[in-house]
Design a protein around this motif. Structure first.
Motif, PDB file in Angstrom:
ATOM      1  N   PHE A 160       8.610  -3.151   2.582  1.00  0.00           N
ATOM      2  CA  PHE A 160       7.308  -3.818   2.773  1.00  0.00           C
ATOM      3  C   PHE A 160       7.117  -3.957   4.349  1.00  0.00           C
ATOM      4  O   PHE A 160       6.269  -3.394   4.873  1.00  0.00           O
ATOM      5  CB  PHE A 160       7.069  -5.008   2.234  1.00  0.00           C
ATOM      6  N   GLU A 164       4.566  -1.822   6.826  1.00  0.00           N
ATOM      7  CA  GLU A 164       3.550  -2.463   7.854  1.00  0.00           C
ATOM      8  C   GLU A 164       3.681  -2.165   9.088  1.00  0.00           C
ATOM      9  O   GLU A 164       2.600  -2.088   9.989  1.00  0.00           O
ATOM     10  CB  GLU A 164       3.465  -3.936   7.456  1.00  0.00           C
ATOM     11  N   LEU A 199       8.537   1.063  -1.793  1.00  0.00           N
ATOM     12  CA  LEU A 199       7.350   0.272  -2.524  1.00  0.00           C
ATOM     13  C   LEU A 199       7.309   0.326  -3.893  1.00  0.00           C
ATOM     14  O   LEU A 199       6.355   0.831  -4.582  1.00  0.00           O
ATOM     15  CB  LEU A 199       6.176   0.614  -1.843  1.00  0.00           C
ATOM     16  N   THR A 340      -0.539  -8.007  -4.460  1.00  0.00           N
ATOM     17  CA  THR A 340       0.136  -7.470  -3.084  1.00  0.00           C
ATOM     18  C   THR A 340      -0.746  -6.617  -2.359  1.00  0.00           C
ATOM     19  O   THR A 340      -1.153  -5.508  -2.757  1.00  0.00           O
ATOM     20  CB  THR A 340       1.376  -6.898  -3.762  1.00  0.00           C
ATOM     21  N   CYS A 342      -0.570  -4.426   1.233  1.00  0.00           N
ATOM     22  CA  CYS A 342       0.483  -3.775   2.133  1.00  0.00           C
ATOM     23  C   CYS A 342      -0.495  -3.129   3.410  1.00  0.00           C
ATOM     24  O   CYS A 342      -0.970  -2.047   3.037  1.00  0.00           O
ATOM     25  CB  CYS A 342       1.323  -2.876   1.780  1.00  0.00           C
TER      26      CYS A 342
END
Ligand SMILES: Cc1cc2nc3c(=O)[nH]c(=O)nc-3n(C[C@H](O)[C@H](O)[C@H](O)COP(=O)(O)OP(=O)(O)OC[C@H]3O[C@@H](n4cnc5c(N)ncnc54)[C@H](O)[C@@H]3O)c2cc1C
Length: 392
Positions: A160, A164, A199, A340, A342
């Motif tokens: 994650f 990012e 992911l 969630t 991202c």
């Protein structure tokens, strides 16, 4: 007077003191090594330079309730037998009746040769600023060095945080190219991941969108590429040598070193706590956030370590401490994810929100969701003034 000591003013620690404040006959002490709280969920933006540190930090003393005593000090050891906490500067250890350990995460190098020496970790404000400084220095150096490795950036791990961070990097790169007059076609952004898939918490279509978006903007992810060694100018995986002068290490996190230094039963500096969030055999010690491993009764596995869950654990801990003081039974922690998100830079991303990730989103609207979540967090933890400052 009941003495409650809370270690760490991250998401979990700050929320705990806020929820406990106002309880009669208790005295709360909060300890953090910094005078400021930082939004760990935005560290990657500071690392890449799309954001400044002052936009994701705020003064702890100003943000906490008046009845909480704040000590800026480094926690070095916890002694559960004598119910004390040793600090670096303060000669006398702190004595507690209840302890909340919320010391957060540190970068995990998995013992890979050279990773700690040559990889740039992302674990706090200083390390984020160090990444930015290094990145900008290497790019600026190219015009004199003509060493193409100055234009190569390797991001280790494709979890994650790495994704990012890559999103911010590809967003900022065109302006860096312009600023330092760099040959755009020679820039190389490479991400190396040991696992065959990235992911796994997201629907495959969203993952494909993220991978394609990053590839379209110049960042190539190599999966099934376990890292064997990191040197000052390269990352080695089997027979492949990837060369770069900027190597960012975001392969994963572990809990605080204070956990192992205190000889707690732990794995990667995380303590497996009871479902009431207490340490086994020590009902007066709560361990929450990224330094804990909390069982999910539904799956039988541990919950993932996230800011969202840390805050929920803090609220639950405060409730259980009050119950314990009142002599009523403690309750089990359960958690339902809000979703969630991202980000892939400040303008796009992927998200699964709602019940069991029912709503799947990609593109610009996700950036808006992420910003709303972040602004809400700053407002809740530090007050309206800080949120307005962050928005400006
Ligand atoms: C780049 C990035 C993006 C992320 N994005 C998301 C997201 O979108 N959503 C989400 O839910 N989660 C996200 N996370 C995960 C989230 O940031 C963590 O799960 C969360 O910060 C854990 O909260 P915590 O309170 O346990 O610890 P932390 O936030 O790490 O806080 C720990 C505190 O303890 C203090 N401390 C540590 N050691 C000591 C010591 N020895 N003495 C004194 N003080 C000490 C630190 O200064 C810090 O204030 C992200 C993480 C990263 C790195």
């Amino acid at each position: 007077m009941t003495e409650i000591v809370v270690l760490g003013a991250g998401y979990a620690g700050l929320r705990t003191v806020r929820e406990l404040s106002g309880t009669s006959n208790v005295h709360i002490t909060l300890v953090d090594r910094n005078s400021y709280h930082y939004e760990a969920t935005a560290l990657h933006t500071v690392a890449i330079g799309t954001n400044e540190a002052e936009h994701i930090t705020f003064d702890i003393q100003k943000a906490i309730p008046k009845d909480v005593t704040f000590k800026q000090d480094n926690v070095t050891r916890i002694d559960t037998q004598n119910k004390t906490v040793t600090l670096e500067k303060e000669a006398t250890p702190l004595q507690y009746d209840y302890l909340v350990v919320a010391l957060g995460f540190e970068s995990e190098d998995f013992g890979i040769k050279g990773a700690a020496t040559y990889g740039l970790p992302l674990q706090d404000i200083e390390s984020a600023q160090a990444i930015r400084k290094h990145l900008e220095e290497r790019l600026a150096a190219y015009n004199d060095s003509h060493d193409e490795r100055d234009l190569h950036i390797i991001v280790c791990g494709a979890g994650f945080t790495s994704i990012e961070l890559l999103g911010e990097l590809v967003y900022r790169m065109p302006s860096l190219v312009e600023q330092y007059h760099l040959p755009a076609d020679k820039i190389q952004i490479t991400c190396l991941e040991a696992m065959p898939k990235i992911l796994p918490m997201f629907d495959q279509k969203l993952v494909d969108f993220a991978v394609q978006f990053l590839a379209d903007h110049g960042a190539i992810i190599h999966t099934s590429t376990p890292i064997d060694e990191v040197t000052d100018h390269s990352v080695i995986s089997g027979d492949n040598v990837y060369e770069a002068n900027t190597i960012i290490w975001t392969t994963g996190v572990r809990g605080s070193h204070v956990i192992s230094d205190s000889h707690f039963d732990q794995k990667r500096n995380r303590v497996a706590v009871t479902s009431q969030l207490t340490m086994k055999d020590h009902p007066e010690v709560f361990i929450i956030g990224d330094s804990s491993a909390v069982p999910d009764p539904a799956s039988g596995r541990f919950y993932p370590t996230t800011g969202q869950i840390s805050i929920a654990q803090a609220t639950h801990t405060a409730k259980n401490i009050k119950a314990s003081i009142d002599g009523t039974p403690l309750s089990d922690f359960t958690y339902k994810s809000l979703g969630t998100v991202c980000s892939l830079g400040p303008t796009t991303g992927i998200a699964e929100i709602g019940d069991s990730g029912r709503i799947k989103l990609k593109g610009r609207k996700v950036a808006l969701v992420k910003k709303m979540v972040n602004d809400r967090s700053i407002m809740e933890e530090s007050g309206f003034a800080n949120m307005m400052r962050n928005l400006s």
